[in-house]
Scaffold this active site. Structure first.
Site, PDB file in Angstrom:
ATOM      1  N   ILE A   1       0.465   3.507  10.708  1.00 58.17           N
ATOM      2  CA  ILE A   1       0.010   4.889  10.914  1.00 58.17           C
ATOM      3  C   ILE A   1      -1.409   5.087  10.380  1.00 58.17           C
ATOM      4  CG2 ILE A   1       2.361   5.769  10.984  1.00 58.17           C
ATOM      5  CD1 ILE A   1       2.093   6.711   8.126  1.00 58.17           C
TER       6      ILE A   1
ATOM      7  N   GLY B   1       7.069   0.990   3.752  1.00 62.08           N
ATOM      8  CA  GLY B   1       6.901   0.308   5.026  1.00 62.08           C
ATOM      9  C   GLY B   1       6.485  -1.140   4.870  1.00 62.08           C
TER      10      GLY B   1
ATOM     11  N   ARG C   1       1.826  -6.170  -6.065  1.00 60.05           N
ATOM     12  CA  ARG C   1       0.802  -7.084  -5.547  1.00 60.05           C
ATOM     13  C   ARG C   1       0.052  -6.403  -4.414  1.00 60.05           C
ATOM     14  NH1 ARG C   1       1.216 -12.491  -2.720  1.00 60.05           N
ATOM     15  NH2 ARG C   1      -0.911 -13.273  -2.985  1.00 60.05           N
ATOM     16  N   ILE C   2      -1.255  -6.518  -4.420  1.00 57.04           N
ATOM     17  CA  ILE C   2      -2.083  -5.908  -3.393  1.00 57.04           C
ATOM     18  C   ILE C   2      -2.352  -6.951  -2.310  1.00 57.04           C
ATOM     19  CG2 ILE C   2      -4.300  -4.819  -2.907  1.00 57.04           C
ATOM     20  CD1 ILE C   2      -2.255  -3.118  -4.598  1.00 57.04           C
TER      21      ILE C   2
ATOM     22  N   ASN D   1      -3.920  -6.596   0.861  1.00 58.20           N
ATOM     23  CA  ASN D   1      -5.261  -6.568   1.447  1.00 58.20           C
ATOM     24  C   ASN D   1      -6.108  -5.566   0.667  1.00 58.20           C
ATOM     25  OD1 ASN D   1      -7.575  -6.470   2.966  1.00 58.20           O
ATOM     26  ND2 ASN D   1      -6.579  -5.876   4.885  1.00 58.20           N
TER      27      ASN D   1
ATOM     28  N   THR E   1      -7.981  -2.562   2.718  1.00 57.28           N
ATOM     29  CA  THR E   1      -7.224  -1.415   3.226  1.00 57.28           C
ATOM     30  C   THR E   1      -6.431  -0.737   2.104  1.00 57.28           C
ATOM     31  OG1 THR E   1      -5.538  -2.990   3.942  1.00 57.28           O
ATOM     32  CG2 THR E   1      -7.048  -2.170   5.627  1.00 57.28           C
TER      33      THR E   1
ATOM     34  N   LYS F   1       4.904  -3.479  -4.217  1.00 50.71           N
ATOM     35  CA  LYS F   1       5.636  -2.262  -4.589  1.00 50.71           C
ATOM     36  C   LYS F   1       5.417  -1.134  -3.577  1.00 50.71           C
ATOM     37  CE  LYS F   1       6.198  -2.301  -9.628  1.00 50.71           C
ATOM     38  NZ  LYS F   1       5.701  -1.657 -10.873  1.00 50.71           N
TER      39      LYS F   1
ATOM     40  N   GLY G   1       1.341   3.660  -0.442  1.00 52.19           N
ATOM     41  CA  GLY G   1       1.034   4.721   0.519  1.00 52.19           C
ATOM     42  C   GLY G   1       0.855   6.095  -0.090  1.00 52.19           C
ATOM     43  N   GLU G   2       1.556   6.365  -1.186  1.00 51.66           N
ATOM     44  CA  GLU G   2       1.608   7.742  -1.656  1.00 51.66           C
ATOM     45  C   GLU G   2       1.055   7.957  -3.057  1.00 51.66           C
ATOM     46  OE1 GLU G   2       5.352   9.620   0.386  1.00 51.66           O
ATOM     47  OE2 GLU G   2       5.551   7.454   0.342  1.00 51.66           O
TER      48      GLU G   2
HETATM   49 MO1  MOS Z   1       5.920   9.667   3.734  1.00 49.27          MO
HETATM   50  S1  MOS Z   1       5.901  11.618   3.168  1.00 49.27           S
HETATM   51  O1  MOS Z   1       7.419   9.097   3.160  1.00 49.27           O
HETATM   52  O2  MOS Z   1       5.566   9.516   5.346  1.00 49.27           O
END
Ligand code: MOS
Length: 712
Positions: free
Chosen positions: A471, A514, A594-595, A597, A600, A666, A669-670
């Site tokens: 996304i 994801g 662990r990162i 990339n 990004t 881990k 995204g948030e």
């Molecule tokens: Mo996120 S708010 O789990 O797309």
């Protein structure tokens, strides 16, 4: 050609951990990558949603005849003629949610509720006709007023128990040397992703096909199959490129309406939402009213912690914004009480939005910690370090790892925290008051079952297929690197195909899980494929294919407190003449596994931090009591941080591989948004001496609170 030549092996080591540009980057910047609303179909018809103009009531009648006579119009679907669907199904997220079961009844639960779909040969004809459709309502009085004083609020679970309580709160507060007791509020906020929701539905030989923009093809298949009573195997959902989701791109009214219309008309039908429709039909973050009470000994040790949060939801579905959740992870206390409550109003259903619970919850909790530090005369970092829990404060479970202190140490060093004078309102540069602030961050680190397919092609390349969704995160690129390392080849020999439910079930792009979940499945399939190739088999024309399924492995994870952590730092300047707050610099140091990339990943974390600036200073959707709708429901009226608002923002990380994950991931995204708004608000206090407990920190709020300037 075999796949294990020594030359390739020696150059292929360690693709993960080094910066790679996006594998689909060129397609995106040249326009070759197509988004859901742009993909051509033969014989395509276009649907346009008509939404209610009243906030509560009943549809009395719809004048379809004049619209059906307009050029190109093929059908008008509404509650009296649309296909019936199952409204009480239980979706992937475990709760029945009829929010998107449109055209099934005459009730109008909020302003902007879909009442009809006008389908025509062209998008322009559909829009023209939709705008002239006359709908008669029986209007009822509505109630959209959100406040902490609502008598009809009640505790509700959502994805965690509503209430968790241990110890005698009042007794511990009485025994405390320092007390904070404040209310914090956050406004209604919207996802505002660039690409609008768009879907095309068609029936192909008894199979339902949907080309969509979503956060998980498996998810959308499951919900549509249940809603339309279909075998999931007879539904295919594809979503290759997605221009942002942030929690809002699951099943929405547009897919459901498109499937209904394709069923009735026996041809492909596309429904694209307008930006204005998105403000009522694609979810949003509920406003919150949060009360935090903290009590501490003179040395800063917490004796009492209470965090109660209230959010709103619709009359259609109970959605909980679990803002009291972070307190259950971050800090322990002898008395520890947390509760999430909700009130049902005549508003659209809110939903998950980047760091649901944690984003607003961390604003309140981390602001309150800063207030407590001030009262204890302690450095805010030191206060947090003194309250590092050994185990989950509510669960009692051990942490899989908890590297928050390392984030604060590294962040403080790089930000220059040691030189900070803690006293507020002292630093001035012309008309600007300057200050710095910090806050802690955490976000859950989980995994969901996924399947992946890895194929060794006869030409020496590899194809990996997984129903992942990129996304905008860079997931496709991360998976390419993970596969390359597992196969011990260079990434340019690996092609990762995503966004197609026919690749098998997979986790959604959600919950920061994801890439972690898909990476696990990709690693598993690719590792087994490399093992097979090492036996020296010739590759047949159809290639050699290995499938993985991580259901058992993910299910076997031991129960622990699993989280990413972070330390946010902000420096602000506050204009005493206009009340404007400018963030001058920001630093976030994260312990987030662990990162894969760094390029990004940094972008993900910085994106979250920028959203935190936006949350602190700009974002606010205002609901009009009279109409029940939003003022300025578009990107002109809803202000988000743009280039001029965003200063030098740096994100980095400490070493923190997850020992229980095959790749060490881990999830990132948030966590970037968590604590960011609190760091800014705490910096505004340090600059001005005034606490801002209501977001956003608008110029009028700043000016009103500032002591009057003496005349020069
Ligand atoms: Mo996120 S708010 O789990 O797309």
């Amino acid at each position: 050609m075999t796949t294990t030549t020594t030359g390739t092996r020696s150059t292929a080591k360690g693709a993960t951990g080094t910066a790679h540009t996006r594998v689909e980057g060129r397609d995106k910047v040249t326009g070759a990558a197509r988004y859901a609303g742009e993909i051509p179909f033969a014989d395509l018809a276009h649907g346009w949603l008509v939404v209610s103009t009243v906030a509560r009531g009943r549809i009395r009648s719809i004048d379809t005849a004049p619209v059906l006579a307009q050029p190109g119009v093929l059908a008008v679907l509404h509650h009296e003629n649309a296909p019936r669907v199952e409204t009480d199904y239980v979706g992937m997220l475990g709760v029945p949610d009829p929010t998107c079961a449109v055209f099934q009844h005459d009730r109008v639960p909020h302003l902007g509720w879909p009442v009809a779909l006008v389908v025509a040969e062209t998008s322009e004809q559909a829009r023209e006709a939709a705008e002239t459709l006359v709908v008669h309502y029986e209007q009822e009085s509505h109630d959209v007023e959100f406040s902490s004083a609502r008598p009809d609020a009640y505790p509700a679970d959502g994805y965690m128990p509503a209430v968790a309580e241990k110890g005698d709160l009042e007794a511990e507060l009485v025994a405390s040397d320092a007390i904070v007791d404040e209310e914090y509020t956050t406004p209604e906020e919207h996802h505002g992703m660039m690409e609008p929701h768009a879907a095309t539905a068609l029936w192909d030989g008894g199979r339902l096909e949907v080309v969509d923009s979503n956060q998980g093809a498996t998810w959308v298949v499951g919900e549509l199959a249940k809603m339309f009573s279909l075998d999931p195997a007879s539904v295919r959902v594809r979503s290759e490129h997605v221009g942002g989701g942030f929690g809002s791109k699951g099943v929405r009214a547009h897919q459901v309406a498109a499937v209904m219309a394709a069923t009735v008309l026996h041809r492909p039908v596309r429904v694209v939402m307008t930006r204005r429709q998105m403000f009522s039909l694609t979810g949003y973050r509920s406003p919150t009213a949060q009360r935090v009470r903290l009590g501490a000994d003179a040395d800063g040790r917490l004796r009492a912690l209470e965090h109660r949060s209230l959010n709103l939801t619709s009359t259609v579905h109970e959605f909980i914004e679990s803002a009291a959740g972070p307190a259950r992870v971050m800090y322990d206390a002898d008395a520890h009480h947390t509760a999430n409550r909700v009130v049902r109003l005549d508003v659209p259903t809110p939903t998950y939005m980047r760091a649901p619970g944690e984003a607003p919850g961390s604003f309140a909790l981390e602001s309150a910690l800063d207030e407590l530090a001030e009262k204890c005369g302690l450095d805010p970092i030191e206060l947090r370090l003194r309250n590092e829990p050994e185990r989950g404060p509510v669960s009692g479970l051990p942490f899989s790892s908890r590297n928050l202190p390392a984030c604060f140490r590294e962040g403080a060093r790089r930000f220059g925290w040691a030189d900070r004078d803690p006293r507020p309102g002292l630093r001035r540069e012309g008309r600007w008051l300057l200050g710095t602030g910090t806050a802690a961050a955490s976000f859950g680190a989980g995994a969901g079952p996924s399947t992946a397919v890895a194929t060794a092609e006869p030409d020496g390349t590899f194809t990996v297929r997984i129903a992942a969704a990129d996304i905008g995160t860079g997931a496709r690129t991360a998976l390419t690197l993970i596969a390359a390392d597992a196969l011990e080849v260079s990434p340019d020999r690996v092609r990762v195909r995503i966004g197609d439910s026919d690749f098998g079930p997979a986790m959604i792009a959600g919950g920061s899980m994801g890439t972690r979940s898909w990476g696990w499945a990709v690693m598993t399939a690719a590792t087994e494929l490399r093992g097979r190739l090492a036996l020296g088999a010739d590759i047949p024309p159809e290639g050699i294919t290995v499938r993985s399924d991580t259901t058992a492995a993910v299910g076997a994870l031991a129960r622990k407190e699993r989280h990413s952590f972070g330390a946010q730092f902000a420096e602000v300047a506050v204009d005493v003449t206009t009340g404007e707050v400018r963030v001058r610099r920001m630093l976030g140091i994260f312990a987030a596994g662990r990162i894969v990339n760094p390029l990004t990943a940094r972008s993900q974390l910085i994106g979250g931090m920028i959203w935190g600036i936006s949350m602190a200073l700009h974002e606010e959707a205002i609901r009009d009591r009279a109409t029940g709708g939003l003022y300025g429901a578009d990107l002109a009226g809803y202000h988000v941080a743009t280039h001029a608002d965003v200063p030098f923002v740096e994100a980095d990380w400490v070493d923190d591989p997850d020992p229980d994950d095959p790749v060490g991931i881990k999830g990132i995204g948030e966590i970037g948004i968590v604590g960011a708004a609190a760091a800014v608000a705490n910096a505004v206090w340090h600059a001005t001496g005034v606490r801002h407990r209501n977001l956003p920190i608008r110029p009028d709020r700043v000016l009103q609170a500032l002591p009057r300037e003496p005349h020069a």
